[in-house]
Enzyme design. Sequence first.
Site: not given
Length: 821
Positions: A235, A659, A692-693, A696, A698
């Site tokens: 959707k 990272d 991690s937001g 990268g 964790h």
Amino acid sequence: MVLEAYRRKRDFTRTHEPPGKAAPVAGHRFVVQKHDARRLHYDFRLELHGVLKSWAVTRGPSLVAGEKRLAVHVEDHPLDYGDFEGTIPQGQYGGGTVAVWDRGTWTPLGDAETGLAKGHLDFELHGEKLAGRWHLVRMKTRANDRRDNWLLIKGDDDAARGAADPDILVARPESVKTGRTIAEIADGASGKAPDAPAERVRGAKPGDLPAFVAPALATLVTSPPTGRRWIHEIKFDGYRLEARIAQGAVKLLTRGGLDWTAKFGDAVRDALAALPVGTALIDGELVVEIHSGGSDFSALQADLSDGRADRFIFYAFDLLYLDGEDLRAARLSDRKAALRRIMPRAPGRLRFSEHFDEDGPLVLRHACGLGLEGVISKQADAPYRSGRGRIWLKSKCAMRQEFVIGGYVPSTSGGARVGALVLGVHDTQGLRYVGRVGTGFSTRMAEDLFRALASIGTTVSPFADRLAAREARGIRYVRPECVAEVAFRAWTADGRLRHASFRGIRDDKPATEIVREMPVPQTPPPARSATERKRTVALTHPDRVYWPDAGVTKEGLADYYAALWPRMAPFIVDRPLALLRCPEGMTGPRFFQKNVWKGMNAHIRALDDPADEAGDHLIGIHDLDGLMGLVQSAALEIHPWGASCRDWERPDQLVMDLDPGDGVPWEQVIDAAQAVRARLQTSGLTAFVKTSGGKGLHVVAPLKPVAEWEAVKAFSKNLAQTLAADRPDRFIATITKSKRRGKILLDYLRNQRGATSVAPYSTRARAGAPVSMPLAWDELGAITGSAQFTVGNAAARIASLRTDPWEEFHAARHPLASATG
């Protein structure tokens, strides 16, 4: 005549190239045609003044910044030549095979006529293969030159590639129109719309192209259907549009038949005009896809407000008419097959809406788990029927529908902004009040809504029911003419919205048609989850916007954390916390805080570090009220220690922060996480993964609190350095920023006393309000980036999961001693 030179060189009784004519309308298409004639070259064409200005680029365009490619200026070509793909007969001018190698739109930087006259044209390309800034520079003319020689040069920007990167001509040799190579096109030979459908669609009927067809609408259900009769599509979260194509002229019509072609710029319109059809009627949805990979209606509205058109994508999911035949009586499966044949193979401004034949509830769970809006289920053998019916069904990951705006409450934070909208739905008695929505507005949208609603203000309540004094407080009533789309958690027993979030204004739907949307079969309103705690801490200025781009307010953040509290609590309660505080929101000043401060909320605790002789108090919380205190204090990120206050010196988790540097593809980040997981498992530890937001992943291993900080740090450092030594082309274990381009930093320094890492489910002070989301390992392949999950879609994702991917985290603790001894 403008095209006299073009026509003089061609015998149109022998070649299928279009005779063409100069077009009076202004457009900004560009096309690059790969031309295997006497020698292979690439014809570079820019639309200007109704023709295609053309250059033959002998070695093809290069994405390497500053690299010069010879471009010989040739005669102007007609606009419809930009769609030509096929073989020019030998003996004719340019005899050989032609492929539409790239196409899109271009934007002159400065006056195009002046640039051409001076011999230096600067412009930007917005194509499927070529993008960014480019230059066409005329070379100095020599006495014996018979050619008008120019240089095509790529500008130095984010779209440029390095000399060591793959050559775009080699990496992407195919046609963007048909997905075929030059050799495959040569086998087709004719050059006359080789990608047009060869067979007639069963059930199609001859007829004239309709001016408009009212769209088929889906009925809301609680769960998708099962069985082989059904197919399931994702959707979309955008504007439903009908694309009407008649001999290259394109109209984009809303679900009510309004012509909105001019709203969406040139690129989508030109891409539709370039389809290998004479006449067609295509049902689809125009969207903006954000960094999370999903479509987002709020981002679409923001782009329209900003006059931005570079992110618009049109997803086509049905074909109602094609070249003299009405397809509405044909089966959906046959209509989609015909649509697939005329759509570009390479992803660009036009996309084909793929479908899934798997079990409907399974498709919905996957969609919700990825943070998408839901699925549309359709009967594969059914005709196209206008209006709402049961052959199309919709299932949503979160409750969401349109509401009529009956009033507004000004912002308590000051300024001419809306703080909340007052909402209703129609029933037989009139407009019924259903509650307010006070989060989800960007700052600009809140200001725009204030101006728009103030202009239709009224002193009379438009609601049929009498509002209680508490509900009516502060309302400025308006005429019930505007429609808002709102996401919400549930209906309360008395018909009010819980945890509502504004998504956008729906000016494509009339207010008079808005009713309460109930799923079939009807179910009672969901009860409050037994594990969801009610907020009790009062928030001052709850409509203060913390994330202006995503419209997440203080109250919206509090609602998010209240819903996630049972899962988040074990990772932040009774631990020292470092906070990223942004008192004016994500775009204002920010600072890290690890010590308590004067005037902090009473529900935040002061922790005494036994090793701190100075007596400075660290920050902690003990319950949901403490977390609400952090929200009140504008803590947009929460970073706990790896140890709890029960044992300060022995960490109970190990965190490896992956990272990626610039230029690292997301797939390599996933591979790195798997590599770290394997090393931890070899050492007897169980690994869990979360976004991690940020950029990268964790990888987190729960520990029995046996080893002290130095041992945990030494172990994680050895793990990082060993991986970096094994794969120096992929990994680096040192913080030095200059060495990180193209590599992934294995940051082990989260595992030392006083260091922190962002908590599971914590928000990040970044664009879009992303969150750090725990994942199951088998989900990684479907994740498109670290910021995929946000305040807006996290709760729906979690509700869709049958089990918590970190459910076994605390039971999986192992002592580090077993890993090292």
